[in-house]
Structure formats: structure tokens, C-alpha cells
Design a protein around this motif. Structure first.
Motif, PDB file in Angstrom:
ATOM      1  N   HIS A  28       0.985  -1.287  -0.061  1.00 46.32           N
ATOM      2  CA  HIS A  28       0.072  -0.139  -0.148  1.00 46.32           C
ATOM      3  C   HIS A  28       0.938   1.170  -0.014  1.00 46.32           C
ATOM      4  N   GLU A  29       0.197   2.382  -0.521  1.00 44.51           N
ATOM      5  CA  GLU A  29       0.899   3.563  -0.497  1.00 44.51           C
ATOM      6  C   GLU A  29       0.218   4.107   0.713  1.00 44.51           C
ATOM      7  N   VAL A  30       1.038   4.827   1.509  1.00 48.52           N
ATOM      8  CA  VAL A  30       0.721   5.482   2.920  1.00 48.52           C
ATOM      9  C   VAL A  30       1.392   6.960   3.267  1.00 48.52           C
ATOM     10  N   TRP A  31       0.376   7.801   3.587  1.00 48.14           N
ATOM     11  CA  TRP A  31       0.847   9.081   3.943  1.00 48.14           C
ATOM     12  C   TRP A  31       0.247   9.171   5.686  1.00 48.14           C
ATOM     13  N   THR A  32       1.498   9.698   6.303  1.00 47.24           N
ATOM     14  CA  THR A  32       1.202  10.003   7.995  1.00 47.24           C
ATOM     15  C   THR A  32       1.117  11.340   8.180  1.00 47.24           C
ATOM     16  N   PRO A  33       0.139  12.125   7.948  1.00 49.34           N
ATOM     17  CA  PRO A  33       0.359  13.473   8.074  1.00 49.34           C
ATOM     18  C   PRO A  33       0.551  13.717   9.667  1.00 49.34           C
ATOM     19  N   ASP A  34       1.311  14.679   9.785  1.00 50.56           N
ATOM     20  CA  ASP A  34       1.571  15.340  11.191  1.00 50.56           C
ATOM     21  C   ASP A  34       0.551  16.481  11.731  1.00 50.56           C
ATOM     22  N   LEU A  35      -0.495  16.094  12.322  1.00 52.87           N
ATOM     23  CA  LEU A  35      -1.714  17.100  12.576  1.00 52.87           C
ATOM     24  C   LEU A  35      -1.111  17.993  13.913  1.00 52.87           C
ATOM     25  N   PHE A  36       0.110  17.641  14.591  1.00 49.94           N
ATOM     26  CA  PHE A  36       0.295  18.313  15.762  1.00 49.94           C
ATOM     27  C   PHE A  36       1.616  19.007  15.546  1.00 49.94           C
ATOM     28  N   GLU A  37       2.105  19.136  14.162  1.00 48.12           N
ATOM     29  CA  GLU A  37       3.339  19.716  13.746  1.00 48.12           C
ATOM     30  C   GLU A  37       4.318  19.558  14.620  1.00 48.12           C
ATOM     31  N   ALA A  49      -4.628  17.897  25.940  1.00 47.27           N
ATOM     32  CA  ALA A  49      -4.754  19.536  26.280  1.00 47.27           C
ATOM     33  C   ALA A  49      -4.358  20.078  24.952  1.00 47.27           C
ATOM     34  N   TYR A  50      -3.275  19.516  24.222  1.00 44.86           N
ATOM     35  CA  TYR A  50      -2.743  20.133  22.912  1.00 44.86           C
ATOM     36  C   TYR A  50      -3.757  20.205  22.111  1.00 44.86           C
ATOM     37  N   LYS A  51      -4.630  18.916  21.723  1.00 44.90           N
ATOM     38  CA  LYS A  51      -5.624  18.846  20.620  1.00 44.90           C
ATOM     39  C   LYS A  51      -6.812  19.990  21.236  1.00 44.90           C
ATOM     40  N   ASP A  52      -7.022  20.022  22.307  1.00 41.43           N
ATOM     41  CA  ASP A  52      -8.275  20.847  22.834  1.00 41.43           C
ATOM     42  C   ASP A  52      -7.900  22.618  22.693  1.00 41.43           C
ATOM     43  N   GLY A  53      -6.526  22.668  23.141  1.00 40.45           N
ATOM     44  CA  GLY A  53      -6.043  24.006  22.795  1.00 40.45           C
ATOM     45  C   GLY A  53      -6.004  24.177  21.445  1.00 40.45           C
ATOM     46  N   THR A  54      -5.657  23.648  20.397  1.00 39.51           N
ATOM     47  CA  THR A  54      -5.390  23.934  19.074  1.00 39.51           C
ATOM     48  C   THR A  54      -6.877  23.954  18.386  1.00 39.51           C
ATOM     49  N   GLY A  55      -7.846  23.148  18.875  1.00 40.99           N
ATOM     50  CA  GLY A  55      -9.140  23.332  18.442  1.00 40.99           C
ATOM     51  C   GLY A  55      -9.451  22.258  17.243  1.00 40.99           C
ATOM     52  N   LYS A  56     -10.744  21.587  17.318  1.00 34.85           N
ATOM     53  CA  LYS A  56     -11.240  20.679  16.507  1.00 34.85           C
ATOM     54  C   LYS A  56     -11.155  21.201  14.880  1.00 34.85           C
ATOM     55  N   GLU A  57     -11.464  22.475  14.774  1.00 37.88           N
ATOM     56  CA  GLU A  57     -11.804  22.906  13.243  1.00 37.88           C
ATOM     57  C   GLU A  57     -10.251  23.035  12.697  1.00 37.88           C
ATOM     58  N   GLU A  58      -9.278  23.571  13.484  1.00 32.34           N
ATOM     59  CA  GLU A  58      -7.980  23.825  12.837  1.00 32.34           C
ATOM     60  C   GLU A  58      -7.386  22.316  12.676  1.00 32.34           C
ATOM     61  N   LEU A  59      -7.461  21.435  13.597  1.00 33.83           N
ATOM     62  CA  LEU A  59      -7.025  20.256  13.372  1.00 33.83           C
ATOM     63  C   LEU A  59      -7.693  19.523  11.912  1.00 33.83           C
ATOM     64  N   LEU A  60      -8.932  19.730  12.015  1.00 34.85           N
ATOM     65  CA  LEU A  60      -9.495  18.896  10.757  1.00 34.85           C
ATOM     66  C   LEU A  60      -9.140  19.951   9.440  1.00 34.85           C
ATOM     67  N   ARG A  61      -8.774  21.186   9.757  1.00 36.52           N
ATOM     68  CA  ARG A  61      -8.267  21.751   8.434  1.00 36.52           C
ATOM     69  C   ARG A  61      -7.070  21.332   7.991  1.00 36.52           C
ATOM     70  N   ARG A  62      -5.914  21.009   9.111  1.00 40.70           N
ATOM     71  CA  ARG A  62      -4.990  20.392   8.761  1.00 40.70           C
ATOM     72  C   ARG A  62      -5.004  18.981   8.025  1.00 40.70           C
ATOM     73  N   ALA A  63      -6.025  18.261   8.588  1.00 40.04           N
ATOM     74  CA  ALA A  63      -6.180  17.067   8.055  1.00 40.04           C
ATOM     75  C   ALA A  63      -6.584  17.101   6.574  1.00 40.04           C
ATOM     76  N   VAL A  64      -7.699  18.053   6.327  1.00 37.53           N
ATOM     77  CA  VAL A  64      -8.259  18.090   4.710  1.00 37.53           C
ATOM     78  C   VAL A  64      -7.020  18.659   3.925  1.00 37.53           C
ATOM     79  N   LEU A  65      -6.298  19.398   4.420  1.00 33.64           N
ATOM     80  CA  LEU A  65      -5.058  20.051   3.607  1.00 33.64           C
ATOM     81  C   LEU A  65      -4.137  19.025   3.241  1.00 33.64           C
ATOM     82  N   ALA A  66      -3.786  18.043   4.112  1.00 34.27           N
ATOM     83  CA  ALA A  66      -2.723  16.897   4.002  1.00 34.27           C
ATOM     84  C   ALA A  66      -3.383  15.852   2.841  1.00 34.27           C
TER      85      ALA A  66
END
Length: 191
Positions: A28-37, A49-66
Motif C-alpha cells: 500500500h501507499e501510505v501518508w502519515t500527516p503530522d496534525l500536531f506539527e 490538552a494540546y488537541k483541545d487547545g488547538t481546536g477541532k476546526e484547526e485540526l480538521l483543516r490540517r487533515a483536509v489540507l494533508a
């Protein structure tokens, strides 16, 4: 298959890279995006705590861009715990998604979600403090209403992130059983 594999709240740690290598070894071809930079955490509380501080919308934005540069290929979305919830959200929003592989986690499902026979496989501990029996029953029924084709595998006595050999939750027998079934699932999507 083309697989977008999302990490847990611990961040993009060695276990995620090992899982990606295992999937690559199976063809398989696999990508592992780093949502936590670049940030990784030693405890689930620190990661949450980091996830909550960053926010769901921002993390989903990073995932969509990846995922966006590869979505035309027909991705299988996959993830560990928090990453599974991200994978589920993206898969339910991508008409070209080929499948959804959830390891240790699920997410809320919008009332308007539609999956039109999307193959979905969930692997989760039994019991799991983050994925209770009542929650999983409701999730299964809601996912079925979206039109998804859902399989659920439970692993009695395993810890929440039982596939991660670097964590106390690790359960070698359950982890190997999970990978055996998951690789078969991915192979079935190639037909």
C-alpha cells in the motif's frame, strides 16, 4: 490502496511510522500527516490538552489540507484513536473514499452524513474507556444509517491503544490479530 493514516493524541510517534511501514510492506501507499506539527506527548492528558487547545476546526483543516492532494486517487482513511475520529470525518465527507479503517476510535456522525456502501472496519478494546459499549452500539446504528458497510472487532482485555508497542496498553496478541484482519480488509478493497 492509497491510505491516509492519522496519529493519536500522542502525536506522530514511532508506532505510527511502524504501522505505515507494515502497510507499505503489504503493497500500500501510505501518508502519515503530522496534525500536531512536530509535537509528541508522553501522556494522553498532555496530548488531549494540546488537541483541545488547538481546536477541532484547526485540526480538521490540517487533515483536509494533508489529504486533498491525494483524494482523487480514492483514499482509504485510517487512524488511531483521535486519528480515527479525524479519518471518519474525512471519509464521510469524501465521495471518492474507498474505505475507512478505524483503530481504537470513532467519532460523532452528522445526521446528514451519507456513506453509500463505504466499507468500514473498526478495531477496539473491550472494554474501552473512550469507546463505551453504549456509545459503540449507537455509533454502529448511526453508521449503518449512513449506508456504510460496517464490521466491528472487539479485543477483550486489551488496553485502549493496544497496537502501540511503546505504551502500557500494548497487547501483542490483539495487535497481531488486528493487523491480520485489517490487512485482509484492505486487500478486499482492491477488488
Amino acid at each position: 490502496m492509497n491510505i491516509m493514516l492519522f496519529h493519536s493524541t500522542y502525536g506522530l510517534r514511532p508506532a505510527v511510522h511502524r504501522a505505515a511501514d507494515r502497510l507499505r510492506a503489504a503493497g500500500h501507499e501510505v501518508w502519515t500527516p503530522d496534525l500536531f506539527e512536530g509535537r509528541t506527548f508522553d501522556t494522553v492528558e498532555e496530548g488531549m490538552a494540546y488537541k483541545d487547545g488547538t481546536g477541532k476546526e484547526e485540526l480538521l483543516r490540517r487533515a483536509v489540507l494533508a489529504a486533498a492532494p491525494y483524494s482523487e486517487r480514492g483514499l482509504v482513511y485510517a487512524g488511531f484513536s483521535f486519528g480515527a475520529s479525524v479519518a471518519q470525518t474525512l471519509a464521510l465527507g469524501d465521495d471518492r473514499a474507498r474505505g475507512l479503517l478505524l483503530l481504537h476510535g470513532t467519532s460523532d456522525i452528522a445526521q446528514s452524513a451519507s456513506a453509500d456502501e463505504l466499507p468500514v472496519q473498526l478495531h477496539v478494546a473491550e472494554p474501552d474507556p473512550f469507546e463505551t459499549d453504549d456509545w459503540l452500539t449507537a455509533w454502529y446504528l448511526r453508521m449503518g444509517r449512513t449506508g456504510a458497510d460496517v464490521e466491528v472487532y472487539r479485543y477483550a482485555g486489551a488496553g485502549h491503544l493496544y497496537t502501540d508497542p511503546d505504551l502500557p496498553d500494548y497487547d501483542e496478541e490483539a495487535a497481531e490479530a488486528t493487523w491480520r484482519v485489517a490487512l485482509g480488509f484492505l486487500d478486499s478493497l482492491e477488488d
